[in-house]
Design an enzyme around this catalytic site. Structure first.
Site, PDB file in Angstrom:
ATOM      1  N   CYS A 152      -6.026  -0.311  -3.221  1.00  0.00           N
ATOM      2  CA  CYS A 152      -5.049  -0.779  -2.228  1.00  0.00           C
ATOM      3  C   CYS A 152      -5.342  -2.224  -1.825  1.00  0.00           C
ATOM      4  CB  CYS A 152      -5.079   0.093  -0.982  1.00  0.00           C
ATOM      5  SG  CYS A 152      -4.174  -0.629   0.389  1.00  0.00           S
ATOM      6  N   VAL A 153      -4.346  -3.069  -1.946  1.00  0.00           N
ATOM      7  CA  VAL A 153      -4.555  -4.497  -1.709  1.00  0.00           C
ATOM      8  C   VAL A 153      -4.930  -4.808  -0.255  1.00  0.00           C
ATOM      9  CG1 VAL A 153      -2.068  -4.989  -1.405  1.00  0.00           C
ATOM     10  CG2 VAL A 153      -3.626  -6.827  -2.043  1.00  0.00           C
TER      11      VAL A 153
END
Lengths: 121, 119
Positions: free
Chosen positions: B78-79
């Site tokens: 997840c960025v």
């Protein structure tokens, strides 16, 4: 959307002290954009996430509680609080910053059983 | 059956990543498909190429990468969670990719089961 699934996000932790509550809220907002059937559940210390009047200045942490009020704009309107968890913490329905439905632990279990995807934070 | 896996805890500190890996391996051995593993919260730390465990211990990062390569598993970090914790393209281990939370929701939609590991 034909493949819409029932997504439930279970929030079990206090809003601050760990990042779970904030990062859960981030997924909820994204999932709303996917046109899924989204519901949020608050139990254990998670019920504190919706408490009115949060003040976070003293711990130098961002107060993200206003974001729960924005959920309605994303068509996320199914919010459930577990009755036992609420009462154990001396809270009532009036203490929450958004409209919620109070369910007993047994009713909550039934609702969880109806979901396709349950993500717990 | 098509599985999606969510890992919410960092490596070495917590059993979650080990359990997720062993679950994925067992599922594949039984003929199931693991379509995507999504790393969220401190789970993003499972993707750091700077990880150097002692030689007599398991290498959690490389182990994920190998399982993914052998079985075509999509390892997604997840960025937003990654950037908070200093995980970026430049220190991302091979076999992982950085993307958004939409990939987690997509896994929930496309997989028969989405299994979460972590507190």
């Amino acid at each position: 959307m034909s493949d819409a699934k029932k997504f439930m996000f279970v929030n079990r932790k206090a809003p601050y002290g760990t990042i779970y509550a904030l990062e859960s809220l981030e997924v909820v907002l994204i999932s709303a954009a996917f046109d899924q059937d989204v519901s949020l559940v608050f139990l254990d210390d998670g019920v504190y996430q919706l408490k009115k009047g949060q003040q976070t200045k003293g711990i130098e942490t961002k107060n993200f509680s206003p974001a729960y009020r924005a959920l309605e704009d994303y068509d996320v309107e199914k919010l459930y609080v577990e009755k036992e968890a609420m009462e154990a913490r001396g809270l009532t329905e009036e203490d929450f910053l958004v409209p919620i439905t109070v369910l007993s632990r047994a009713e909550m279990g039934k609702l969880m059983d109806e979901q396709d995807v349950v993500l717990s934070f | 059956m098509k599985f999606g896996i969510v890992v919410n805890e960092g490596p070495y500190q917590h059993q979650a990543s080990d359990s997720a890996y062993l679950f994925a391996k067992a599922a594949i051995e039984k003929g199931h498909e693991v379509w995507r593993v999504f790393f969220y919260h401190d789970g993003v730390n499972n993707a750091s190429k700077l990880t150097e465990p002692p030689q007599d211990d398991r290498h959690i990062v490389n182990r994920w990468a190998k399982l993914a390569e052998d079985n075509k598993i999509d390892l997604v970090v997840c960025v937003a969670a990654a950037l908070r914790r200093g995980i970026k393209e430049e220190n991302l281990a091979q076999g992982f990719r950085i993307s958004g939370l939409g990939q987690l929701v997509e896994a929930g939609i496309k997989c028969d089961r989405l299994v979460t590991f972590g507190d």
